[in-house]
Write a protein that holds these residues in place. Structure first.
Motif, PDB file in Angstrom:
ATOM      1  N   GLN A   1       5.931 -10.032   2.123  1.00 15.35           N
ATOM      2  CA  GLN A   1       4.830  -9.248   2.679  1.00 15.35           C
ATOM      3  C   GLN A   1       5.152  -8.897   4.118  1.00 15.35           C
ATOM      4  OE1 GLN A   1       1.016 -11.011   2.059  1.00 15.35           O
ATOM      5  NE2 GLN A   1      -0.111  -9.402   3.099  1.00 15.35           N
TER       6      GLN A   1
ATOM      7  N   THR B   1       0.330  -2.444   4.968  1.00 17.76           N
ATOM      8  CA  THR B   1       0.955  -3.686   4.508  1.00 17.76           C
ATOM      9  C   THR B   1       1.594  -3.477   3.140  1.00 17.76           C
ATOM     10  OG1 THR B   1      -0.633  -5.058   5.712  1.00 17.76           O
ATOM     11  CG2 THR B   1       0.561  -6.107   3.917  1.00 17.76           C
TER      12      THR B   1
ATOM     13  N   PRO C   1      -4.124 -12.828   5.763  1.00 11.70           N
ATOM     14  CA  PRO C   1      -2.756 -13.076   5.286  1.00 11.70           C
ATOM     15  C   PRO C   1      -1.940 -13.998   6.193  1.00 11.70           C
ATOM     16  CG  PRO C   1      -3.324 -10.753   5.040  1.00 11.70           C
ATOM     17  CD  PRO C   1      -4.442 -11.389   5.796  1.00 11.70           C
TER      18      PRO C   1
ATOM     19  N   HIS D   1       7.054 -14.186  -2.932  1.00 15.57           N
ATOM     20  CA  HIS D   1       6.300 -13.119  -2.268  1.00 15.57           C
ATOM     21  C   HIS D   1       7.062 -12.616  -1.047  1.00 15.57           C
ATOM     22  CE1 HIS D   1       2.380 -13.817  -4.362  1.00 15.57           C
ATOM     23  NE2 HIS D   1       2.926 -15.014  -4.525  1.00 15.57           N
TER      24      HIS D   1
ATOM     25  N   GLU E   1       5.519  -8.930  -5.113  1.00 14.41           N
ATOM     26  CA  GLU E   1       5.372 -10.217  -5.799  1.00 14.41           C
ATOM     27  C   GLU E   1       6.277 -10.253  -7.030  1.00 14.41           C
ATOM     28  OE1 GLU E   1       1.991 -13.038  -7.983  1.00 14.41           O
ATOM     29  OE2 GLU E   1       1.452 -11.076  -7.162  1.00 14.41           O
TER      30      GLU E   1
ATOM     31  N   ASP F   1      -2.995  -3.483  -0.703  1.00 12.30           N
ATOM     32  CA  ASP F   1      -3.678  -4.047  -1.885  1.00 12.30           C
ATOM     33  C   ASP F   1      -3.827  -3.067  -3.041  1.00 12.30           C
ATOM     34  OD1 ASP F   1      -3.993  -6.568  -0.745  1.00 12.30           O
ATOM     35  OD2 ASP F   1      -5.872  -5.995   0.235  1.00 12.30           O
TER      36      ASP F   1
ATOM     37  N   HIS G   1       3.220  -5.520  -0.018  1.00 18.37           N
ATOM     38  CA  HIS G   1       3.259  -6.854  -0.626  1.00 18.37           C
ATOM     39  C   HIS G   1       4.027  -6.756  -1.950  1.00 18.37           C
ATOM     40  CE1 HIS G   1       0.921 -10.553  -2.345  1.00 18.37           C
ATOM     41  NE2 HIS G   1       2.207 -10.796  -2.147  1.00 18.37           N
TER      42      HIS G   1
END
Length: 522
Positions: free
Chosen positions: A97, A3, A241, A95, A7, A130, A5
């Protein structure tokens, strides 16, 4: 499966880095198009270097309380089902993702380069499962060393001439990029959310203003900042998510639908005339509006009413309400300061929301009006000017912040309705402003001024359901008055144009002896 992500950070600082309305509109257009169009298109078209991991077919099934209203924008603008099926989890609210079966790191690197190229100066973070990815070296500016500075920012080389009104203004490449994006928005070619929603309303029939002065006309400018109350509390901390994406999508749709309804109710919009209201930023549950002062508070009432009507009883697990800050001032006051004050007032409204009796769910507003060239801290002004006396003579001259909807002078809707009752030709404005002036000077003096009002003034207040100067809900507590709030709401449409063309409201107040530093700054 991995994943990615992304931001965006300090978005509003970046949006307002160039202190011109057109540049702000352009920056929001660039941001929205990058987040909602460019990054999803990049993720879908990896050219063999990366591939999205297909997700679920119907993500709405993960939420217990899906939104019951239709999105006012076209389905392909924010199609959660199509995005989730492709592997894109989120592309809104700052965001992006997405889930990848292969090449996640390669996509992250390419996306970072694209953001640095298209949104120079915007801060952002990138995480892979993450784990933060190290930042790549900053790209060097394409501009030459500064010879003549940008006319709008004072930073960067004035390397491009743009046309603003009748002038050619020398600006930097970054400012020119924002200016070009704003022209796309004005020509209805932009695809950011604010532009798309504008085109779906009556605002599509009005030319967009290029400056704050053009927007305000002969009035003062209003800056409205609204943010969802307690939105984070409506989602479990351990929510996956996809559940979070569906939850935030629900709130986005509700806010868009409420905004559309409030704009459609705005009587000041006239086809062919400059728009009196502009959506400057539309994020997840976060919205920034600039408009004429006379439009602002009624727009807040209409927005809150529309939001409530979209969430009928019985209320769902999470009931979306707003904390709203409104600041009114001359359009010449630096925008960054007005925006900071609007945010502070929205925070004040949110504190009121958290303290509502019985955990009630309601939109709350706080506002302030300035007649000076600078916007002081509203908290300091209120502590100095609105809290008077001590002991049994303690007086609080305003009830702000207020719940938006409801009857009576303890709500904004009630004040707007009461102010409408004062809008007759024979209402003696100078007497009512003098009465407000006496609130700070003493309880007895204010009561005496109330008793000495002329018959037209007393009848006007009677229509507005004002029968006394003070209220004391607790016999051992302070005295409260709603007069300052009511008279200010009534006078707001006159800000900047009291009586004679070109005369400012604060000048007119000086002529009648009203100490505007005490009663109208906050």
């Amino acid at each position: 499966m991995e994943t990615v992500h992304i931001e965006f950070q300090r978005v509003q600082t970046w949006l307002f880095a160039v202190p011109r309305l057109r540049a702000m509109v352009g920056a929001n257009t660039l941001l929205g198009e990058t987040l909602r169009k460019e990054l999803p298109a990049l993720a879908r078209n990896g050219g063999g270097r990366w591939s999205l991991a297909p997700g679920v077919d119907d993500p709405t099934r993960v939420l217990d309380n899906p939104v019951q209203t239709s999105d006012p924008l076209a389905p392909d603008v924010d199609d959660l089902k199509t995005d989730a099926a492709a592997g894109i989890v989120s592309r809104d609210g700052g965001h992006f993702q997405a889930q990848f079966s292969t090449g996640a790191k390669e996509f992250a690197d390419e996306a970072s380069a694209r953001i640095r190229r298209d949104l120079p100066g915007l801060r952002f973070t990138v995480k892979l499962d993450d784990e933060p990815l190290p930042r790549a070296a900053s790209a060097l500016s394409a501009e030459l060393p500064v010879l003549a500075p940008c006319a709008w920012t004072g930073r960067g080389l004035a390397s491009v001439a743009i046309r603003q009104g009748s002038e050619n203004v020398p600006v930097s490449l970054e400012v020119s990029h924002r200016h070009d994006a704003a022209k796309r928005a004005e020509e209805d070619k932009a695809t950011d959310l604010a532009s798309l929603l504008t085109r779906a309303t009556r605002l599509s029939t009005s030319p967009r203003p290029a400056t704050f002065e053009a927007l305000a006309g002969r009035e003062y400018l209003a800056v409205i900042h609204a943010d969802g109350n307690g939105v984070g509390s409506g989602l479990p901390k351990d929510a996956p998510p996809l559940q979070g994406a569906v939850y935030f999508h629900r709130n986005r749709v509700l806010l868009r639908a409420a905004l559309k309804a409030a704009i459609e109710r705005c009587d000041a919009i006239t086809a062919g005339e400059v728009a009196p209201l502009l959506l400057l930023m539309l994020g997840g549950d976060d919205v920034l509006v600039v408009c004429r002062a006379s439009v602002a508070l009624r727009f807040v009432v209409d927005l809150s009413h529309a939001l409530e009507s979209l969430q009928p009883e019985p209320r769902s697990a999470f009931h979306l309400t707003l904390g709203i800050g409104v600041v009114l001032a001359r359009p010449s006051v630096p925008f960054h300061r007005l925006h900071a004050v609007a945010e502070a007032l929205a925070s004040s409204a949110k504190r009121k929301y958290r303290g509502l009796p019985g955990g009630a769910k309601a939109s709350v507003v706080d506002w302030t009006a300035y007649t000076t060239a600078w916007a002081e801290d509203p908290a300091e002004i209120r502590a100095r000017d609105w809290v008077r006396g001590s002991g049994g003579d303690a007086r609080i001259l305003s009830r702000r912040p207020l719940v938006v909807l409801g009857n009576g002078h303890a709500t904004l809707q009630g004040l707007v309705a009461a102010a409408d009752e004062l809008k007759v030709d024979d209402t003696p404005r100078s007497q009512l402003r003098y009465l407000v002036d006496q609130l700070a000077r003493g309880r007895a003096l204010a009561e005496l001024a109330f008793e000495e009002l002329s018959k037209p003034a007393r009848e006007a207040l009677k229509r507005a359901k004002v029968t006394a100067v003070w209220e004391r809900p607790d016999k051992n507590g302070p005295h409260f008055s709603s007069l300052l709030d009511l008279i200010e709401v009534w006078e707001i449409p006159r800000l900047g144009r009291a009586g004679k063309p070109g005369k400012h409201y604060d000048e007119a107040m000086v002529e009648v002896g009203l100490e505007h530093e005490e009663v109208n700054h906050g």
